[in-house]
Design a protein around this motif. Structure first.
Motif, PDB file in Angstrom:
ATOM      1  N   GLY A 105      81.978  54.296 -49.242  1.00 42.82           N
ATOM      2  CA  GLY A 105      83.032  54.127 -50.244  1.00 42.82           C
ATOM      3  C   GLY A 105      84.401  54.483 -49.698  1.00 42.82           C
ATOM      4  N   GLN A 106      84.469  55.564 -48.913  1.00 46.38           N
ATOM      5  CA  GLN A 106      85.745  56.033 -48.373  1.00 46.38           C
ATOM      6  C   GLN A 106      85.887  55.791 -46.876  1.00 46.38           C
ATOM      7  OE1 GLN A 106      86.268  60.135 -49.581  1.00 46.38           O
ATOM      8  NE2 GLN A 106      85.399  59.749 -51.598  1.00 46.38           N
ATOM      9  N   GLY A 107      84.845  55.275 -46.229  1.00 49.27           N
ATOM     10  CA  GLY A 107      84.925  54.955 -44.808  1.00 49.27           C
ATOM     11  C   GLY A 107      84.927  56.157 -43.891  1.00 49.27           C
ATOM     12  N   GLN A 108      84.532  57.328 -44.385  1.00 58.21           N
ATOM     13  CA  GLN A 108      84.498  58.540 -43.565  1.00 58.21           C
ATOM     14  C   GLN A 108      83.103  58.678 -42.942  1.00 58.21           C
ATOM     15  OE1 GLN A 108      85.812  61.841 -45.957  1.00 58.21           O
ATOM     16  NE2 GLN A 108      87.713  60.824 -46.564  1.00 58.21           N
ATOM     17  N   LEU A 109      82.846  57.848 -41.949  1.00 64.00           N
ATOM     18  CA  LEU A 109      81.511  57.787 -41.373  1.00 64.00           C
ATOM     19  C   LEU A 109      81.154  59.059 -40.610  1.00 64.00           C
ATOM     20  CD1 LEU A 109      81.375  54.092 -40.104  1.00 64.00           C
ATOM     21  CD2 LEU A 109      80.544  55.049 -42.250  1.00 64.00           C
ATOM     22  N   GLY A 110      82.129  59.704 -39.995  1.00 62.21           N
ATOM     23  CA  GLY A 110      81.858  60.952 -39.299  1.00 62.21           C
ATOM     24  C   GLY A 110      81.434  62.045 -40.266  1.00 62.21           C
ATOM     25  N   TYR A 111      82.128  62.159 -41.385  1.00 60.51           N
ATOM     26  CA  TYR A 111      81.795  63.155 -42.401  1.00 60.51           C
ATOM     27  C   TYR A 111      80.410  62.874 -42.983  1.00 60.51           C
ATOM     28  CZ  TYR A 111      82.845  66.430 -46.213  1.00 60.51           C
ATOM     29  OH  TYR A 111      82.840  67.491 -47.075  1.00 60.51           O
ATOM     30  N   ALA A 112      80.126  61.601 -43.251  1.00 62.58           N
ATOM     31  CA  ALA A 112      78.824  61.228 -43.797  1.00 62.58           C
ATOM     32  C   ALA A 112      77.707  61.496 -42.794  1.00 62.58           C
ATOM     33  CB  ALA A 112      78.822  59.751 -44.206  1.00 62.58           C
ATOM     34  N   ALA A 113      77.963  61.248 -41.517  1.00 64.73           N
ATOM     35  CA  ALA A 113      76.954  61.530 -40.491  1.00 64.73           C
ATOM     36  C   ALA A 113      76.656  63.020 -40.410  1.00 64.73           C
ATOM     37  CB  ALA A 113      77.421  61.004 -39.137  1.00 64.73           C
ATOM     38  N   ALA A 114      77.693  63.845 -40.551  1.00 62.99           N
ATOM     39  CA  ALA A 114      77.473  65.293 -40.558  1.00 62.99           C
ATOM     40  C   ALA A 114      76.616  65.694 -41.752  1.00 62.99           C
ATOM     41  CB  ALA A 114      78.813  66.020 -40.581  1.00 62.99           C
ATOM     42  N   MET A 115      76.862  65.101 -42.908  1.00 58.66           N
ATOM     43  CA  MET A 115      76.036  65.379 -44.081  1.00 58.66           C
ATOM     44  C   MET A 115      74.586  64.967 -43.839  1.00 58.66           C
ATOM     45  SD  MET A 115      78.366  64.329 -47.389  1.00 58.66           S
ATOM     46  CE  MET A 115      76.993  64.743 -48.471  1.00 58.66           C
ATOM     47  N   ALA A 116      74.403  63.819 -43.204  1.00 58.09           N
ATOM     48  CA  ALA A 116      73.048  63.327 -42.948  1.00 58.09           C
ATOM     49  C   ALA A 116      72.287  64.265 -42.024  1.00 58.09           C
ATOM     50  CB  ALA A 116      73.112  61.923 -42.352  1.00 58.09           C
ATOM     51  N   TRP A 117      72.936  64.735 -40.963  1.00 59.35           N
ATOM     52  CA  TRP A 117      72.249  65.620 -40.028  1.00 59.35           C
ATOM     53  C   TRP A 117      72.008  67.001 -40.627  1.00 59.35           C
ATOM     54  CZ3 TRP A 117      69.440  64.849 -35.898  1.00 59.35           C
ATOM     55  CH2 TRP A 117      69.542  63.621 -35.252  1.00 59.35           C
ATOM     56  N   LEU A 118      72.897  67.448 -41.491  1.00 55.45           N
ATOM     57  CA  LEU A 118      72.653  68.714 -42.187  1.00 55.45           C
ATOM     58  C   LEU A 118      71.440  68.587 -43.100  1.00 55.45           C
ATOM     59  CD1 LEU A 118      73.596  71.589 -42.763  1.00 55.45           C
ATOM     60  CD2 LEU A 118      75.049  70.675 -44.587  1.00 55.45           C
ATOM     61  N   LEU A 119      71.296  67.437 -43.748  1.00 53.11           N
ATOM     62  CA  LEU A 119      70.124  67.206 -44.593  1.00 53.11           C
ATOM     63  C   LEU A 119      68.847  67.208 -43.764  1.00 53.11           C
ATOM     64  CD1 LEU A 119      68.911  66.482 -47.350  1.00 53.11           C
ATOM     65  CD2 LEU A 119      69.339  64.070 -46.811  1.00 53.11           C
ATOM     66  N   VAL A 120      68.885  66.575 -42.590  1.00 54.39           N
ATOM     67  CA  VAL A 120      67.708  66.564 -41.713  1.00 54.39           C
ATOM     68  C   VAL A 120      67.324  67.987 -41.314  1.00 54.39           C
ATOM     69  CG1 VAL A 120      66.891  65.883 -39.426  1.00 54.39           C
ATOM     70  CG2 VAL A 120      68.127  64.241 -40.838  1.00 54.39           C
ATOM     71  N   ILE A 121      68.316  68.796 -40.984  1.00 51.67           N
ATOM     72  CA  ILE A 121      68.039  70.173 -40.572  1.00 51.67           C
ATOM     73  C   ILE A 121      67.456  70.981 -41.721  1.00 51.67           C
ATOM     74  CG2 ILE A 121      69.119  72.315 -39.788  1.00 51.67           C
ATOM     75  CD1 ILE A 121      71.145  70.566 -38.261  1.00 51.67           C
ATOM     76  N   VAL A 122      68.038  70.848 -42.909  1.00 54.39           N
ATOM     77  CA  VAL A 122      67.572  71.623 -44.064  1.00 54.39           C
ATOM     78  C   VAL A 122      66.150  71.219 -44.442  1.00 54.39           C
ATOM     79  CG1 VAL A 122      67.934  72.026 -46.520  1.00 54.39           C
ATOM     80  CG2 VAL A 122      69.877  72.082 -44.952  1.00 54.39           C
ATOM     81  N   VAL A 123      65.879  69.919 -44.494  1.00 52.35           N
ATOM     82  CA  VAL A 123      64.531  69.463 -44.830  1.00 52.35           C
ATOM     83  C   VAL A 123      63.532  69.915 -43.767  1.00 52.35           C
ATOM     84  CG1 VAL A 123      63.084  67.410 -45.114  1.00 52.35           C
ATOM     85  CG2 VAL A 123      65.330  67.507 -46.196  1.00 52.35           C
ATOM     86  N   GLY A 124      63.947  69.897 -42.503  1.00 52.69           N
ATOM     87  CA  GLY A 124      63.067  70.391 -41.442  1.00 52.69           C
ATOM     88  C   GLY A 124      62.758  71.866 -41.605  1.00 52.69           C
TER      89      GLY A 124
END
Length: 320
Positions: free
Chosen positions: A280-299
Motif C-alpha cells: 500500500g505504501q511501497g515500504q518494502l524494506g519495512y515490510a520485509a523486516a516485519m516478515a522476518w520478525l514474524l518468522v523469528i517469533v513463530v520459530g
C-alpha cells in the motif's frame, strides 16, 4: 595376453577368470541421475519461488527500499523503528489476542465434535463431511464476504437478535465486537483439527475404557485420565499447526475491514499491516523486516512448544 589364455591360467590355479570391466555406468549411478532429474522441477521451483525470495527479503529488511525510487542500506533501522510504530504495536496486540483466545476455543470445539462423531451412529459419514466442509471453504474470499454481510448492520445476525429483542446494531462497525466475530469465524473452521482428533481417538484402545468402567470411573475421569493423555501427541500437533495459522490470518481480515484494519485498528492483524506497509505504501524494506520478525517469533514459539512438550505429551510405549 589374451582373455582365453588368462582363463586357462586361472583354471589351472583354481581361480575363476576375471570378467572384463564394462564401460557402461553402474545401475546405481543411473538411478541417482534419474532421481535428480525427477527432483529438478521441485528444486528449481524451490530456488526460484521460495529460497530466492527469502534471501531477497532478508536483504530488503536492512534497506530503505521503494519499488520506484530504489533503496539504500540502513542496517537495523527498520527493526528499531517497528517498536516506535503505534500501529505495529496495535497489530501485534490484535494478532496475539486472536491466537491466544481463538486457538484454544477452536481446538476445544474440534475435540468436542470429534468425540461426538467417534461413536457409531447412522449417517456418521454424512455428519463428518458436514462438519469438515467449512474448513474447505472457510478461508476463501467469498466466505469472508458472506461473513461480513451476516454480521454487518441489519445483517442476518442483527435480524436474529432483533427477533429475540437483543438487537446488536452490527458487529463489523463496533470495535468491541470485531474480535469475537473473527474468533467465531476461525472456530467455525474447526474441520481440519477435528479430523486429526478423530483419527487419534480411533487409536485409543477400548480396553482402557472398559477397565475404567470396572473401576467405576465417570466420564470426566475417563476423559482426563485416558483420553487426554493418550491424545496428547495429536493435541500437540494440532496446537502447533493452529498457532502458526493464527499468526498468518490475512484474507478474512482484509475482506471484513476493507483492507484498512478498522474500526479503530480492531482488525489490524499483523499480516494485514505488513501488506499495507509493503504494497500500500511501497515500504518494502519495512515490510520485509516485519516478515522476518514474524518468522523469528513463530520459530521461538514453536521451539517453546517442543521444549515443554516433554512435560505433558505422552507417547505409547515411552519409558517413564
Amino acid at each position: 595376453m589374451s582373455l582365453t589364455h588368462e582363463a586357462n591360467r586361472s583354471a589351472k590355479v583354481g581361480k575363476p577368470p576375471r570378467r572384463p570391466q564394462s564401460k557402461r555406468p553402474s545401475r546405481k549411478a543411473a538411478e541417482t541421475r534419474a532421481g535428480y532429474a525427477f527432483l529438478a522441477p521441485w528444486l528449481l521451483g524451490f530456488i526460484a519461488l521460495t529460497a530466492g525470495p527469502m534471501v531477497a527479503s532478508l536483504y530488503l529488511a536492512f534497506t530503505d527500499f521503494h519499488p520506484i525510487r530504489g533503496g539504500e542500506w540502513i542496517g537495523v533501522d527498520n527493526f528499531t523503528r517497528l517498536f516506535d510504530d503505534p500501529r505495529f504495536l496495535d497489530s501485534v496486540q490484535v494478532t496475539v489476542t486472536y491466537a491466544v483466545v481463538g486457538t484454544p476455543i477452536k481446538l476445544a470445539a474440534a475435540l468436542g465434535v470429534a468425540m461426538l462423531l467417534n461413536n457409531r451412529r447412522r449417517g456418521q459419514g454424512t455428519y463428518r463431511s458436514l462438519f469438515y466442509a467449512p474448513s474447505l471453504i472457510g478461508a476463501s474470499v467469498s466466505i469472508a464476504i458472506v461473513w461480513k454481510a451476516m454480521f454487518n448492520d441489519q445483517g442476518i445476525v442483527d435480524d436474529i437478535g432483533d427477533f429475540f429483542g437483543t438487537w446488536q446494531g452490527g458487529w463489523v462497525g463496533d470495535p468491541s465486537k470485531t474480535m469475537p466475530m473473527m474468533i467465531l469465524l476461525t472456530v467455525w473452521q474447526f474441520g481440519a483439527p477435528m479430523v486429526i482428533f478423530l483419527a487419534g481417538l480411533k487409536q485409543i484402545p477400548g480396553e482402557l475404557y472398559e477397565a475404567a468402567d470396572v473401576d467405576g470411573a465417570g466420564p470426566w475421569r475417563k476423559f482426563t485420565r485416558i483420553t487426554l493423555p493418550m491424545l496428547s501427541p495429536v493435541l500437540f500437533f494440532n496446537l502447533v499447526l493452529e498457532t502458526i495459522h493464527s499468526f498468518q490470518v490475512f484474507a478474512s481480515a482484509f475482506i471484513i475491514s476493507g483492507g484498512r484494519g478498522g474500526p479503530a485498528n480492531s482488525t489490524l492483524f499483523y499480516t494485514l499491516y505488513l501488506y499495507q506497509r509493503g504494497f500500500g505504501q511501497g515500504q518494502l524494506g519495512y515490510a520485509a523486516a516485519m516478515a522476518w520478525l514474524l518468522v523469528i517469533v513463530v520459530g521461538i514459539i514453536t521451539l517453546i512448544f517442543f521444549r515443554t512438550s516433554r512435560y505433558w505429551v505422552h507417547y505409547t510405549g515411552e519409558g517413564r
